[in-house]
Design an enzyme around this catalytic site. Structure first.
Site, PDB file in Angstrom:
ATOM      1  N   ASN A   7       9.058 -12.726 -16.207  1.00 22.62           N
ATOM      2  CA  ASN A   7       9.934 -13.234 -15.147  1.00 22.62           C
ATOM      3  C   ASN A   7      10.794 -14.361 -15.714  1.00 22.62           C
ATOM      4  O   ASN A   7      10.317 -15.472 -15.896  1.00 22.62           O
ATOM      5  CB  ASN A   7       9.063 -13.732 -13.984  1.00 22.62           C
ATOM      6  CG  ASN A   7       9.875 -14.403 -12.900  1.00 22.62           C
ATOM      7  OD1 ASN A   7      11.099 -14.289 -12.864  1.00 22.62           O
ATOM      8  ND2 ASN A   7       9.199 -15.111 -12.003  1.00 22.62           N
ATOM      9  N   TRP A   8      12.052 -14.038 -15.978  1.00 24.45           N
ATOM     10  CA  TRP A   8      12.946 -15.039 -16.599  1.00 24.45           C
ATOM     11  C   TRP A   8      13.442 -16.078 -15.610  1.00 24.45           C
ATOM     12  O   TRP A   8      14.092 -17.045 -16.000  1.00 24.45           O
ATOM     13  CB  TRP A   8      14.156 -14.337 -17.225  1.00 24.45           C
ATOM     14  CG  TRP A   8      13.821 -13.496 -18.425  1.00 24.45           C
ATOM     15  CD1 TRP A   8      12.587 -13.260 -18.971  1.00 24.45           C
ATOM     16  CD2 TRP A   8      14.757 -12.778 -19.240  1.00 24.45           C
ATOM     17  NE1 TRP A   8      12.698 -12.440 -20.075  1.00 24.45           N
ATOM     18  CE2 TRP A   8      14.021 -12.126 -20.253  1.00 24.45           C
ATOM     19  CE3 TRP A   8      16.138 -12.616 -19.210  1.00 24.45           C
ATOM     20  CZ2 TRP A   8      14.623 -11.325 -21.232  1.00 24.45           C
ATOM     21  CZ3 TRP A   8      16.739 -11.825 -20.179  1.00 24.45           C
ATOM     22  CH2 TRP A   8      15.986 -11.193 -21.174  1.00 24.45           C
ATOM     23  N   LYS A   9      13.222 -15.844 -14.331  1.00 24.27           N
ATOM     24  CA  LYS A   9      13.729 -16.762 -13.296  1.00 24.27           C
ATOM     25  C   LYS A   9      15.235 -16.966 -13.481  1.00 24.27           C
ATOM     26  O   LYS A   9      15.911 -16.022 -13.850  1.00 24.27           O
ATOM     27  CB  LYS A   9      12.943 -18.076 -13.319  1.00 24.27           C
ATOM     28  CG  LYS A   9      11.439 -17.805 -13.303  1.00 24.27           C
ATOM     29  CD  LYS A   9      10.593 -19.002 -13.060  1.00 24.27           C
ATOM     30  CE  LYS A   9       9.133 -18.583 -13.079  1.00 24.27           C
ATOM     31  NZ  LYS A   9       8.241 -19.666 -12.694  1.00 24.27           N
ATOM     32  N   HIS A  94       7.783 -14.121  -4.582  1.00 28.38           N
ATOM     33  CA  HIS A  94       7.436 -15.157  -5.563  1.00 28.38           C
ATOM     34  C   HIS A  94       7.346 -16.512  -4.862  1.00 28.38           C
ATOM     35  O   HIS A  94       8.125 -16.804  -3.947  1.00 28.38           O
ATOM     36  CB  HIS A  94       8.478 -15.193  -6.682  1.00 28.38           C
ATOM     37  CG  HIS A  94       8.030 -16.038  -7.830  1.00 28.38           C
ATOM     38  ND1 HIS A  94       8.142 -17.419  -7.807  1.00 28.38           N
ATOM     39  CD2 HIS A  94       7.417 -15.721  -8.987  1.00 28.38           C
ATOM     40  CE1 HIS A  94       7.626 -17.899  -8.932  1.00 28.38           C
ATOM     41  NE2 HIS A  94       7.181 -16.889  -9.665  1.00 28.38           N
ATOM     42  N   GLU A  96       8.297 -19.374  -5.614  1.00 27.99           N
ATOM     43  CA  GLU A  96       9.521 -20.189  -5.607  1.00 27.99           C
ATOM     44  C   GLU A  96      10.451 -19.756  -4.480  1.00 27.99           C
ATOM     45  O   GLU A  96      11.161 -20.580  -3.901  1.00 27.99           O
ATOM     46  CB  GLU A  96      10.213 -20.108  -6.980  1.00 27.99           C
ATOM     47  CG  GLU A  96       9.446 -20.939  -8.007  1.00 27.99           C
ATOM     48  CD  GLU A  96       9.528 -20.431  -9.429  1.00 27.99           C
ATOM     49  OE1 GLU A  96      10.373 -19.579  -9.737  1.00 27.99           O
ATOM     50  OE2 GLU A  96       8.705 -20.890 -10.252  1.00 27.99           O
ATOM     51  N   GLU A 166      -0.878 -15.644  -8.379  1.00 30.44           N
ATOM     52  CA  GLU A 166      -0.325 -16.810  -9.067  1.00 30.44           C
ATOM     53  C   GLU A 166      -0.618 -18.069  -8.256  1.00 30.44           C
ATOM     54  O   GLU A 166       0.110 -18.380  -7.303  1.00 30.44           O
ATOM     55  CB  GLU A 166       1.195 -16.666  -9.200  1.00 30.44           C
ATOM     56  CG  GLU A 166       1.640 -15.454  -9.993  1.00 30.44           C
ATOM     57  CD  GLU A 166       3.057 -15.637 -10.512  1.00 30.44           C
ATOM     58  OE1 GLU A 166       3.206 -15.741 -11.730  1.00 30.44           O
ATOM     59  OE2 GLU A 166       3.992 -15.703  -9.708  1.00 30.44           O
ATOM     60  N   GLY A 172       4.351 -22.959 -13.995  1.00 25.91           N
ATOM     61  CA  GLY A 172       5.238 -23.893 -14.685  1.00 25.91           C
ATOM     62  C   GLY A 172       4.658 -25.284 -14.882  1.00 25.91           C
ATOM     63  O   GLY A 172       5.365 -26.211 -15.245  1.00 25.91           O
ATOM     64  N   SER A 212       1.412 -20.360 -15.943  1.00 25.59           N
ATOM     65  CA  SER A 212       1.267 -21.025 -17.244  1.00 25.59           C
ATOM     66  C   SER A 212       0.552 -20.174 -18.289  1.00 25.59           C
ATOM     67  O   SER A 212      -0.233 -20.687 -19.088  1.00 25.59           O
ATOM     68  CB  SER A 212       0.575 -22.382 -17.079  1.00 25.59           C
ATOM     69  OG  SER A 212       1.385 -23.251 -16.310  1.00 25.59           O
ATOM     70  N   GLY A 233       6.173 -16.489 -16.899  1.00 28.94           N
ATOM     71  CA  GLY A 233       7.456 -17.131 -16.638  1.00 28.94           C
ATOM     72  C   GLY A 233       7.982 -17.808 -17.888  1.00 28.94           C
ATOM     73  O   GLY A 233       8.500 -17.161 -18.797  1.00 28.94           O
ATOM     74  N   GLY A 234       7.787 -19.121 -17.976  1.00 31.07           N
ATOM     75  CA  GLY A 234       8.336 -19.931 -19.071  1.00 31.07           C
ATOM     76  C   GLY A 234       8.147 -19.340 -20.463  1.00 31.07           C
ATOM     77  O   GLY A 234       9.092 -19.303 -21.260  1.00 31.07           O
TER      78      GLY A 234
HETATM   79  P1  PGA Z   1       5.009 -19.716 -15.565  1.00 26.39           P
HETATM   80  O1  PGA Z   1       5.612 -18.878 -14.339  1.00 26.39           O
HETATM   81  O2  PGA Z   1       4.449 -18.719 -16.549  1.00 26.39           O
HETATM   82  O3  PGA Z   1       6.184 -20.474 -16.125  1.00 26.39           O
HETATM   83  O4  PGA Z   1       3.952 -20.595 -15.019  1.00 26.39           O
HETATM   84  C1  PGA Z   1       4.943 -17.757 -13.841  1.00 26.39           C
HETATM   85  C2  PGA Z   1       5.707 -17.200 -12.675  1.00 26.39           C
HETATM   86  O5  PGA Z   1       6.302 -17.974 -11.918  1.00 26.39           O
HETATM   87  O6  PGA Z   1       5.735 -15.997 -12.450  1.00 26.39           O
END
Ligand code: PGA
Length: 256
Positions: A7-9, A94, A96, A166, A172, A212, A233-234
């Site tokens: 997930n590149w956001k 998600h 966010e 999650e 993050g 994370s 994500g990150g």
């Molecule tokens: P993260 O994000 O790996 O940066 O914690 C995961 C996600 O939001 O899907």
């Protein structure tokens, strides 16, 4: 087959960097495509150029969100019908989006059903906030999200349905969840999915951990008996770090 979702956001901000990142993912994916499914989720404007690059690579493509209607007066929205043909996957719910866009469980349920209805694979995200975790309410929150999110689904959807657990406090933050906590919650999710769509169909639903995940901690999750992969994500924005995640995941599942 386990799923490794990137997930590149809202990154990267230009198409050249996006395409460079895709090339990095493709080079590592090549050697592992028979063991794990890899899917990348770039921002909407990069979907088309990225899809051109991915042709016959074996790497799947997904969108980070979709709307629930097929077409109409919904400014700014993108329907699953529009994604069909271009993507194989879509992420819905998600944390966010729940946080910044006020997405409710009801909206997540409609998006999940719409994505599945358009024959996309759907990754529905659930997870408790830090306060919930500290108060020992994780099970209650996650169960309610799963029940509500699957309200419009049926057993027929199971093969294309994925639930990503999650914990919001792990996203993050660099504070990844204790594998024991992740395991117990994923077991609970599997049980609730069984209650919703039947135990047989629930076995086909894949459950991922996210929050994370990095090259140096992914093993403890993918080793969990109920874990069908990870949502990253990150760490998916760094081709070398992501390559490490791919290698470890492939090795663990290769031994199963
Ligand atoms: P993260 O994000 O790996 O940066 O914690 C995961 C996600 O939001 O899907």
């Amino acid at each position: 087959m386990p799923l490794l979702a990137a997930n590149w956001k809202m990154n990267p901000t230009n198409v050249d960097d996006a395409l460079d990142l895709v090339r990095g993912v493709m080079s590592v994916a090549r050697g592992h495509a028979d063991r794990i499914e890899i899917a990348i989720f770039p921002p909407f404007p990069w979907l088309l150029p990225v899809s051109d690059l991915l042709v016959e690579s074996g790497v799947k493509l997904g969108a980070q969100d979709c709307f629930w209607e097929k077409s109409g007066a919904y400014t700014g929205e993108v329907s699953p019908e529009m994604l069909k043909g271009l993507c194989q996957w879509v992420i819905v719910g998600h944390s966010e989006r729940r946080l910044y866009l006020n997405e409710t469980d009801e909206m997540v349920a409609k998006k999940t059903a719409a994505g599945l209805g358009a024959e996309l694979g759907v990754i529905m995200c659930v997870g408790e906030l830090l306060d919930h975790y500290d108060e020992g309410r994780s099970d209650e929150i996650v169960s309610a999200q799963v029940r509500a999110g699957l309200a419009l689904c049926s057993a027929d959807d199971s093969a294309r349905l994925v639930i990503a657990y999650e914990p919001v406090w792990a996203i993050g933050s660099g504070r990844n969840a204790d594998p024991e906590h992740a395991y117990k919650t994923m077991r609970l999710i599997r049980r609730i999915v069984g209650e919703m769509i039947g135990a047989g169909a629930a076995r086909k639903v894949r459950i991922l951990y996210g929050g994370s995940v990095k090259g140096n901690n992914v093993q403890q999750y993918v080793e969990l008996p109920l874990c069908d992969g990870v949502l990253v994500g990150g760490a998916s924005l760094d081709a070398d770090e992501f390559a490490q995640i791919v290698r470890v995941t492939s090795e663990v599942y290769g031994q199963r």
